[in-house]
Design a protein around this motif. Structure first.
Motif, PDB file in Angstrom:
ATOM      1  N   VAL B  92      -8.795  11.859  14.207  1.00  0.00           N
ATOM      2  CA  VAL B  92     -10.175  12.093  13.759  1.00  0.00           C
ATOM      3  C   VAL B  92     -10.565  13.565  13.853  1.00  0.00           C
ATOM      4  N   ALA B 115      -9.636  14.291   5.562  1.00  0.00           N
ATOM      5  CA  ALA B 115      -8.437  13.870   4.835  1.00  0.00           C
ATOM      6  C   ALA B 115      -8.736  13.719   3.342  1.00  0.00           C
ATOM      7  N   LEU B 116      -9.927  13.217   3.029  1.00  0.00           N
ATOM      8  CA  LEU B 116     -10.315  13.038   1.626  1.00  0.00           C
ATOM      9  C   LEU B 116     -11.158  14.211   1.138  1.00  0.00           C
ATOM     10  N   LYS B 117     -11.535  15.088   2.060  1.00  0.00           N
ATOM     11  CA  LYS B 117     -12.440  16.201   1.785  1.00  0.00           C
ATOM     12  C   LYS B 117     -13.751  15.690   1.197  1.00  0.00           C
ATOM     13  N   ARG B 118     -14.207  14.582   1.740  1.00  0.00           N
ATOM     14  CA  ARG B 118     -15.373  13.917   1.185  1.00  0.00           C
ATOM     15  C   ARG B 118     -16.568  13.972   2.127  1.00  0.00           C
ATOM     16  N   LYS B 120     -19.963  12.109   2.832  1.00  0.00           N
ATOM     17  CA  LYS B 120     -20.533  10.815   2.492  1.00  0.00           C
ATOM     18  C   LYS B 120     -21.880  10.641   3.178  1.00  0.00           C
ATOM     19  N   LYS B 261     -18.541  20.980   5.827  1.00  0.00           N
ATOM     20  CA  LYS B 261     -17.155  20.917   5.351  1.00  0.00           C
ATOM     21  C   LYS B 261     -16.253  21.933   6.047  1.00  0.00           C
TER      22      LYS B 261
END
Lengths: 392, 264
Positions: B92, B115-118, B120, B261
């Motif tokens: 994590v 990991a997804l560069k997301r 949310k 980010k």
């Protein structure tokens, strides 16, 4: 491969000029997929691969960041699944309410869970997994501006990455092989073209919205009969214009989502959309387990059917972060069902294990519809993956 | 002095009397009064940056450790902004949560998955669930704005040698995992010493204790050890602050989605 070697040497140079206080970490993953039936084209039933992802992250100064991440994968059956990719190799310069990122990177756009229509910056590595969430690094210059009317991201995408496809001996592939050695480009600059994209995103209390536009070579090719190799398809990468909309609205614990695109340049202009919701029940039956529900419906002008996906996510909230994800893909018109179950947990602070099983319903007879899963009817599989993380 | 003036004087006297009765009935809520004085301790810090470990202790006494970093920005007239970044366990690492707390309406929260560069957006109303598999819930981690509770004075009590007020507070948010909380606040500095959390069945589920208060900037009290004991499952979680600093000049731009980010 050649350009990757160039980038790798670039990385090695940058590694030596950087101060050594950089954080060096990485992961090694071992993965085995067992297919329950022989491949429709005589492929083997057991496929193993090993992946290695070294990563360096450093705050160079207060206002500059360096990040490197590579991915190397070796598959014991399908050479098309071997991979050397720079996922990240960039610097970010941070300014007052703006930042500039230059180098190779991954960028995600979107709000839905089961398909990612708006997400267009990076090429998909279809050989890694079935969900299309694994991407290849994209060289870019990105300028981000933060304003009180929202965030603006401007992209210049330098050069193009081809989509990966399983090879002759690979599973989960089309019955006809894809000739990845001789792709065709609409642009005379071929894979050297610079593409452009812009995205505005903002939020108003419980409402999130983003509008984007992409102008460049389509990441998704059309597959044309090959003129060079018999019984092969050739990826045809056309120039497209794609406008995207993302919206999310929270009502209590419920998230309503919409992603829609309109794309021109690949034959007739078409629209496609995914919409649905995500809802989480916190602490079901007085336990500490959360149960999340996902329902998403799809529309695509290019398809005659509109499949939907129902999913659940069980989060155990234990010290191992155990979770079980399950999903069912239902296409009423073609009478097709696909099922996926994925379970993962931590074993120790260094390691994770995950199990995944996929089932394609193949009991239905020919009903005259174009079946999306037809090529994969023998490809039901179970996958076990072990990930070891190193470095602090 | 004419007649009108006299009327005016009587009328204004009447309003003065009225406002006095109103304010005294307001202060009759001694619980709220104590909560407001205690909340004064959360003001004026500007910004803070801290590193912490969280020990998850099983019923048998096995310990697993998590590490996280936490940045916080004081926002005058509204709730605070914060970013929590997970350092370990490794899977994590880099996962981060950005929160904009609000005094009245629900908090805004975003989760970043590296990991997804997301990024949310998450429903802050799912606040009663466990935080990082610990005995703390998301709710225990968010800022407890005075406006989000109703108060009642309970009693005075000595707790670990400290003279304390005990007040009862009832969360106004229907999504809260608690029906009530008993809060021990010491009389000397008005610092929270202990909280008893009662679940939806009014059962005394958890006890939270605050230890090692240290004074920063000459006035700001920061606890260095917060423990949460769950009486139902026998587990406990201990949050230890390993590094704390204040007024490093953080601004809004350090709490934007872009900074989320790049926050690792």
């Amino acid at each position: 491969m050649q350009s990757n070697a160039k980038y790798l040497s670039l990385f090695l140079i940058s590694f030596f000029i950087l101060p050594i206080k950089a954080e060096f970490i990485g992961e090694i993953s071992l993965d085995n997929r067992h297919f329950f039936n022989d491949g429709a084209l005589g492929q083997d039933n057991n496929h193993s691969s090993v992946s290695f992802s070294p990563e360096i992250f450093e705050n160079l100064e207060d206002d500059r960041i360096f990040h490197f991440k590579a991915k190397l994968r070796d598959d014991n059956k399908d050479t098309e699944r071997n991979l050397v990719d720079i996922q990240e190799l960039y610097f970010i310069e941070i300014g007052e309410s703006k930042e500039i990122k230059y180098g190779i990177s991954k960028e995600f756009w979107g709000v839905t869970e089961t398909s990612h229509r708006v997400d267009v910056i990076n090429q998909t590595d279809t050989t890694e997994s079935f969900d299309g969430e694994d991407k290849l690094g994209q060289p870019m210059i990105k300028v981000s501006l933060e304003r009180n009317w929202g965030n603006i991201d401007l992209y210049a995408l330098l050069g193009f990455r081809e989509r990966t496809y399983s090879g002759d001996k690979g599973r989960l592939r089309l019955p006809v092989l894809i000739d990845t050695d001789s792709p065709i480009y609409e642009s005379s600059a071929k894979n050297k073209r610079t593409d452009f994209a812009i995205r505005w995103s903002h939020y108003f209390d419980e409402f999130e919205v983003a509008l984007s536009h992409f102008s460049g070579t389509s990441r998704e090719p059309r597959l044309m009969p090959s003129t060079k190799k018999l019984n092969h398809l050739t990826p045809y990468y056309e120039k497209i214009n794609q406008t995207g909309l993302e919206a999310l609205y929270l009502i209590g614990g419920l998230a309503l989502k919409l992603e829609a695109i309109r794309r021109s340049g690949q034959g007739d202009t078409f629209s496609a959309a995914t919409t649905g919701f995500e809802y989480t029940q916190v602490g079901i039956a007085d336990s500490r387990i959360d149960l999340g529900w996902i329902l998403e419906a799809n529309h695509d002008d290019r398809l005659s059917s509109s499949p939907f996906v129902v999913g659940t996510r069980l989060t155990f909230n234990d010290s191992y972060d155990s979770q079980i994800l399950s999903g069912m893909f239902i296409n009423e018109k073609t009478e097709e069902i696909g099922m996926l179950i994925e379970a993962s947990r931590r074993i120790a602070s260094c390691c994770m294990i995950s199990l995944e099983a996929m089932y394609f319903d193949d009991t239905n007879e020919d009903n005259g519809e174009f079946k999306l899963f037809e090529p994969f009817r023998e490809d039901d599989f179970m996958r076990i993956e072990f990930i070891y993380y190193f470095g602090e | 002095m004419n007649y009108t003036n006299q009327i005016m004087r009587i009328v204004s006297c009447f309003f003065l009397f009225l406002s006095l009765t109103l304010s005294s009935s307001l202060f009759a809520n001694r619980g709220l009064e104590i909560a407001l004085l205690s909340d004064k301790n959360n003001e004026g810090y500007g910004d803070s940056s801290s590193s912490m470990t969280m020990e998850l202790i099983s019923k048998k006494g096995d310990v697993v450790t998590r590490e996280l970093r936490f940045k916080r920005l004081e926002v005058p007239e509204d709730g605070d902004k914060s970013i929590a970044v997970f350092e370990s366990p490794r899977d994590v690492k880099g996962v981060a949560i950005l929160s904009y707390a609000h005094k009245q309406e629900a908090d805004d929260q975003w989760l970043y998955l590296p990991a997804l560069k997301r990024v949310k957006r998450i429903a802050s109303k799912n606040k009663s669930g466990p935080f990082l598999g610990s005995e703390f819930s998301f709710e225990d981690f968010s800022f407890q704005e005075v406006e989000k509770y109703e108060y009642e004075y309970v009693k005075e009590e000595n707790y670990l040698g400290k003279d304390c007020f005990v007040i009862k507070r009832i969360p106004l948010d229907p999504y809260s995992g608690y029906t009530k909380q008993l809060v021990w606040i010491d009389k000397e500095n008005y610092l929270v010493q202990k909280i008893h959390h009662f679940d939806r069945k009014a059962f005394h589920l958890k006890t939270q204790t605050f230890d090692g208060y240290k004074k920063y900037l000459g006035f700001f009290w920061q606890p260095h050890k917060i423990e949460m004991k769950n009486h139902q499952n026998g587990k406990s979680s201990i949050l230890k602050f390993t590094e704390v600093s204040f007024k490093k000049g953080l601004t809004d731009k350090d709490f934007s989605q872009n900074s989320l980010k790049r926050s690792r």
